[in-house]
Enzyme design. Structure first.
Site: not given
Length: 291
Positions: A134, A162
């Site tokens: 992330y 992400k």
């Protein structure tokens, strides 16, 4: 084979009016989202207010979401925690609970050196569960640049990212330099991302408008720009709230407008000024009415 394709909703955590976790409502929310066509669920992320949960509450939230999904869609668990040891424990918990993967931030407490970030992901990798790295350089100290991700992608279980930098050009470079799946990390790139090769979207506003989110992403993935663009333009004023520090309060209010209230946020998040709610109402009415 793409592991995490489609729209994965970063699930909010419902609370009762006295700020207890409402597990029954959480189960209902997950069941509703699956029935509306979302492709996956992501509990215990920042939108799920993980930092306000006790360990017992967080574990039960994870269990509830996995039970509600009942194998119909994959569940990816947010693993963020103050220490590498704690984060690794959450990855282990997710694996034992039956999760399909984890969404993993780099160290969050301070600005780590590169070898510390790599060691952090090596520890998570050792558990053996697929990892979505992330990248959120706005809220945390580390920027997982495309070159940095190329190094992390050498770890066996780091399979996706992400991407929350807000710069769509990053997605091009990640796809060029790595073999990672790219998942859109911020709602206001939910059309641009899939048009240029992102195969997934970890979404916020689709907590409230799941059907519209799925329709938009699938149109964009199919390259149907003429059909996607009008829908995107209607949703974009709402999507901008996903990039705001007040995203949790904003999205929970959108859910109230949808007719699926999920209660308040826990402190330090407090109710927004009324002017903010009025702006969200206006954007919501435009999104669903197109006027």
């Amino acid at each position: 084979m793409t592991r995490f394709a489609g729209v994965y909703v970063a699930v909010v955590t419902p609370f009762t009016n006295d700020f207890a976790v409402d597990y029954k409502r959480l189960h209902e929310l997950c069941d509703w989202l699956v029935s509306q066509g979302v492709h996956g669920l992501v509990p215990s992320g920042s939108l799920g207010e993980y930092a306000t949960l006790t360990n017992e509450e967080r574990a039960k939230v994870i269990d509830t979401v996995i039970q509600a999904a009942a194998g119909r869609v994959p569940v990816v668990v947010g693993s963020a925690a103050p220490s590498t040891q704690q984060a690794t424990a959450w990855v282990r918990y997710a694996k034992e609970a039956g999760a399909a993967g984890v969404m993993a931030l780099p160290p969050i407490n301070y600005k780590p050196l590169e070898h510390e970030v790599i060691a952090h992901y090596e520890a998570l990798n050792s558990v053996g569960l697929p990892i979505i790295a992330y990248n959120n350089p706005h809220d945390y100290k580390t920027d997982l640049t495309p070159d940095f991700l190329a190094k992390l992608s050498r770890l066996e279980h780091v399979v996706a990212v992400k991407e929350f930098s807000g710069d769509v050009r990053r997605m091009h470079e990640i796809l060029e330099k790595t073999d990672l799946e790219v998942m859109v990390g911020v709602d206001n790139l939910a059309m641009e991302g899939p048009l240029i090769g992102a195969t997934g979207w970890i979404a916020g506003v689709p907590n409230a408008l799941p059907k519209q989110g799925v329709e938009l992403f699938e149109l964009a993935r199919a390259g149907k720009l003429e059909e996607a663009l009008p829908l995107y333009r209607r949703l974009l004023p709402l999507f901008h709230y996903d990039a705001s520090p007040q995203l949790v309060q904003s999205i929970k209010y959108m859910m109230e407008l949808t007719g699926f209230p999920v209660g308040p946020t826990r402190a330090p998040r407090l109710p927004l000024p009324e002017a903010e709610y009025a702006a969200i109402r206006e954007a919501y009415q435009y999104a669903v009415g197109g006027k």
